[in-house]
Design a protein around this motif. Sequence first.
Motif, PDB file in Angstrom:
ATOM      1  N   ILE A  57     -67.264  76.733  33.136  1.00  0.00           N
ATOM      2  CA  ILE A  57     -67.595  77.438  34.374  1.00  0.00           C
ATOM      3  C   ILE A  57     -69.075  77.807  34.399  1.00  0.00           C
ATOM      4  O   ILE A  57     -69.755  77.651  35.431  1.00  0.00           O
ATOM      5  CB  ILE A  57     -66.723  78.700  34.527  1.00  0.00           C
ATOM      6  CG1 ILE A  57     -65.267  78.305  34.777  1.00  0.00           C
ATOM      7  CG2 ILE A  57     -67.227  79.582  35.671  1.00  0.00           C
ATOM      8  CD1 ILE A  57     -64.303  79.474  34.743  1.00  0.00           C
ATOM      9  N   LEU A  58     -69.609  78.297  33.286  1.00  0.00           N
ATOM     10  CA  LEU A  58     -71.027  78.653  33.223  1.00  0.00           C
ATOM     11  C   LEU A  58     -71.910  77.441  33.488  1.00  0.00           C
ATOM     12  O   LEU A  58     -72.911  77.535  34.210  1.00  0.00           O
ATOM     13  CB  LEU A  58     -71.358  79.257  31.853  1.00  0.00           C
ATOM     14  CG  LEU A  58     -70.721  80.599  31.503  1.00  0.00           C
ATOM     15  CD1 LEU A  58     -71.184  81.051  30.122  1.00  0.00           C
ATOM     16  CD2 LEU A  58     -71.035  81.662  32.548  1.00  0.00           C
ATOM     17  N   ASP A  59     -71.539  76.307  32.917  1.00  0.00           N
ATOM     18  CA  ASP A  59     -72.343  75.104  33.112  1.00  0.00           C
ATOM     19  C   ASP A  59     -72.234  74.579  34.543  1.00  0.00           C
ATOM     20  O   ASP A  59     -73.232  74.184  35.149  1.00  0.00           O
ATOM     21  CB  ASP A  59     -71.912  74.022  32.121  1.00  0.00           C
ATOM     22  CG  ASP A  59     -72.369  74.313  30.698  1.00  0.00           C
ATOM     23  OD1 ASP A  59     -73.303  75.134  30.525  1.00  0.00           O
ATOM     24  OD2 ASP A  59     -71.792  73.739  29.759  1.00  0.00           O
ATOM     25  N   ASP A  60     -71.017  74.598  35.079  1.00  0.00           N
ATOM     26  CA  ASP A  60     -70.816  74.074  36.438  1.00  0.00           C
ATOM     27  C   ASP A  60     -71.548  74.906  37.480  1.00  0.00           C
ATOM     28  O   ASP A  60     -71.969  74.383  38.521  1.00  0.00           O
ATOM     29  CB  ASP A  60     -69.323  74.037  36.772  1.00  0.00           C
ATOM     30  CG  ASP A  60     -68.574  72.958  35.997  1.00  0.00           C
ATOM     31  OD1 ASP A  60     -69.230  72.106  35.385  1.00  0.00           O
ATOM     32  OD2 ASP A  60     -67.327  72.996  35.996  1.00  0.00           O
ATOM     33  N   SER A  61     -71.692  76.210  37.218  1.00  0.00           N
ATOM     34  CA  SER A  61     -72.329  77.100  38.186  1.00  0.00           C
ATOM     35  C   SER A  61     -73.760  77.471  37.785  1.00  0.00           C
ATOM     36  O   SER A  61     -74.365  78.343  38.425  1.00  0.00           O
ATOM     37  CB  SER A  61     -71.495  78.372  38.351  1.00  0.00           C
ATOM     38  OG  SER A  61     -71.307  79.024  37.107  1.00  0.00           O
ATOM     39  N   ASP A  62     -74.298  76.802  36.768  1.00  0.00           N
ATOM     40  CA  ASP A  62     -75.655  77.082  36.277  1.00  0.00           C
ATOM     41  C   ASP A  62     -75.846  78.581  36.041  1.00  0.00           C
ATOM     42  O   ASP A  62     -76.809  79.190  36.495  1.00  0.00           O
ATOM     43  CB  ASP A  62     -76.695  76.571  37.279  1.00  0.00           C
ATOM     44  CG  ASP A  62     -78.112  76.584  36.698  1.00  0.00           C
ATOM     45  OD1 ASP A  62     -78.257  76.511  35.459  1.00  0.00           O
ATOM     46  OD2 ASP A  62     -79.067  76.681  37.492  1.00  0.00           O
ATOM     47  N   ALA A  63     -74.892  79.190  35.306  1.00  0.00           N
ATOM     48  CA  ALA A  63     -74.870  80.647  35.154  1.00  0.00           C
ATOM     49  C   ALA A  63     -75.085  81.107  33.718  1.00  0.00           C
ATOM     50  O   ALA A  63     -74.796  82.255  33.383  1.00  0.00           O
ATOM     51  CB  ALA A  63     -73.537  81.188  35.663  1.00  0.00           C
ATOM     52  N   ARG A  64     -75.619  80.246  32.876  1.00  0.00           N
ATOM     53  CA  ARG A  64     -75.873  80.683  31.505  1.00  0.00           C
ATOM     54  C   ARG A  64     -77.000  81.715  31.470  1.00  0.00           C
ATOM     55  O   ARG A  64     -77.844  81.762  32.355  1.00  0.00           O
ATOM     56  CB  ARG A  64     -76.243  79.494  30.616  1.00  0.00           C
ATOM     57  CG  ARG A  64     -75.051  78.629  30.222  1.00  0.00           C
ATOM     58  CD  ARG A  64     -75.466  77.599  29.198  1.00  0.00           C
ATOM     59  NE  ARG A  64     -74.393  76.718  28.814  1.00  0.00           N
ATOM     60  CZ  ARG A  64     -73.791  76.742  27.624  1.00  0.00           C
ATOM     61  NH1 ARG A  64     -74.154  77.636  26.723  1.00  0.00           N
ATOM     62  NH2 ARG A  64     -72.839  75.883  27.341  1.00  0.00           N
ATOM     63  N   HIS A  65     -76.983  82.513  30.425  1.00  0.00           N
ATOM     64  CA  HIS A  65     -78.006  83.538  30.222  1.00  0.00           C
ATOM     65  C   HIS A  65     -79.362  82.855  30.060  1.00  0.00           C
ATOM     66  O   HIS A  65     -79.504  81.894  29.306  1.00  0.00           O
ATOM     67  CB  HIS A  65     -77.661  84.351  28.968  1.00  0.00           C
ATOM     68  CG  HIS A  65     -78.317  85.695  28.910  1.00  0.00           C
ATOM     69  ND1 HIS A  65     -79.619  85.863  28.524  1.00  0.00           N
ATOM     70  CD2 HIS A  65     -77.843  86.933  29.188  1.00  0.00           C
ATOM     71  CE1 HIS A  65     -79.912  87.157  28.557  1.00  0.00           C
ATOM     72  NE2 HIS A  65     -78.862  87.824  28.963  1.00  0.00           N
ATOM     73  N   GLY A  66     -80.370  83.368  30.763  1.00  0.00           N
ATOM     74  CA  GLY A  66     -81.658  82.698  30.800  1.00  0.00           C
ATOM     75  C   GLY A  66     -82.635  83.085  29.712  1.00  0.00           C
ATOM     76  O   GLY A  66     -83.665  82.446  29.546  1.00  0.00           O
ATOM     77  N   ILE A  67     -82.343  84.139  28.949  1.00  0.00           N
ATOM     78  CA  ILE A  67     -83.243  84.563  27.881  1.00  0.00           C
ATOM     79  C   ILE A  67     -82.769  83.930  26.590  1.00  0.00           C
ATOM     80  O   ILE A  67     -81.655  84.183  26.131  1.00  0.00           O
ATOM     81  CB  ILE A  67     -83.246  86.105  27.745  1.00  0.00           C
ATOM     82  CG1 ILE A  67     -83.662  86.744  29.049  1.00  0.00           C
ATOM     83  CG2 ILE A  67     -84.152  86.553  26.609  1.00  0.00           C
ATOM     84  CD1 ILE A  67     -83.511  88.254  29.060  1.00  0.00           C
TER      85      ILE A  67
END
Length: 280
Positions: free
Chosen positions: A220-230
């Motif tokens: 889900i994180l990958d599909d929605s480009d929602a991984r933590h950015g730091i």
Amino acid sequence: MDNRAIGYMDSGVGGLTAVKQALYQLPNEQVKYVGDTLRMPYGPRRTEEVAKFSLQIGHYLNETADGIKLLVIACNTATAAALPLLQEHLPIPVVGVIQPGVEAALNATDNNVVGVIATQGTVDSNAYYNGLMAGNPGIDVHQLATPDLVTLVESNEQDHDKKLAIVREQLAGLAGSGIDTLILGCTHFPLLMDEIQEVVGDEVTLVNAGAEAINLVEQILDDSDARHGIYPMSNHEVDQYYTTGSVDTFGEIATRWLDIPVSVKHLKTDANDLTLIEGE
């Protein structure tokens, strides 16, 4: 990119087994966890009551301190009782632990004889049975309610022989079943993984449903480009752990199981809300 935490909820410490997998698999993601130890166990409670508690926790995690970007219901009983409800009421993805466990078991079994150990509430829901039968109508499913294992984990018992004796007694109903795969259908149970494996034998594959759910979280994180950015997150001091029960007991179990220092805050429960108790 989404730097909000991932939320986890459970009736107590059991959901830490999902968190442990997340720390390994998604080390750059912040954790925000609520263990409802005061109202544990959920297994014997009415479905409506478990759903109410779950909705309280979901709203608390989503509405405080920047919220969360995804919720893991790291509790099989709560997943069975409240997954659709939380998906309806929260504006974020909500992941349960049952379907990932079902899929892992279907992939693991060779003889199509699968055992499920869980709370009474999860067994009564037939969520695992129905999921397994939907995936393979020819499968032979043996379900067993083992509520004393939840109490054993929450008691923080450390003596291996004592734990082994209770596990052996609780799993006696699976003797002679011929299972080659056993779903740990409560997220508390992986904390007894060694004892369970000793009782059922090395030829039986254990499926950690909570850990399997993290694969879905990652997707889900990958599909929605929602991984933590730091990147990288050098430590997890920003993680937040809350319990409605004993802060000291929860912290001791969490620190030992996760192998990192865990600071825990206390939540007070009432009929409708959870409230942070400062200074505890």
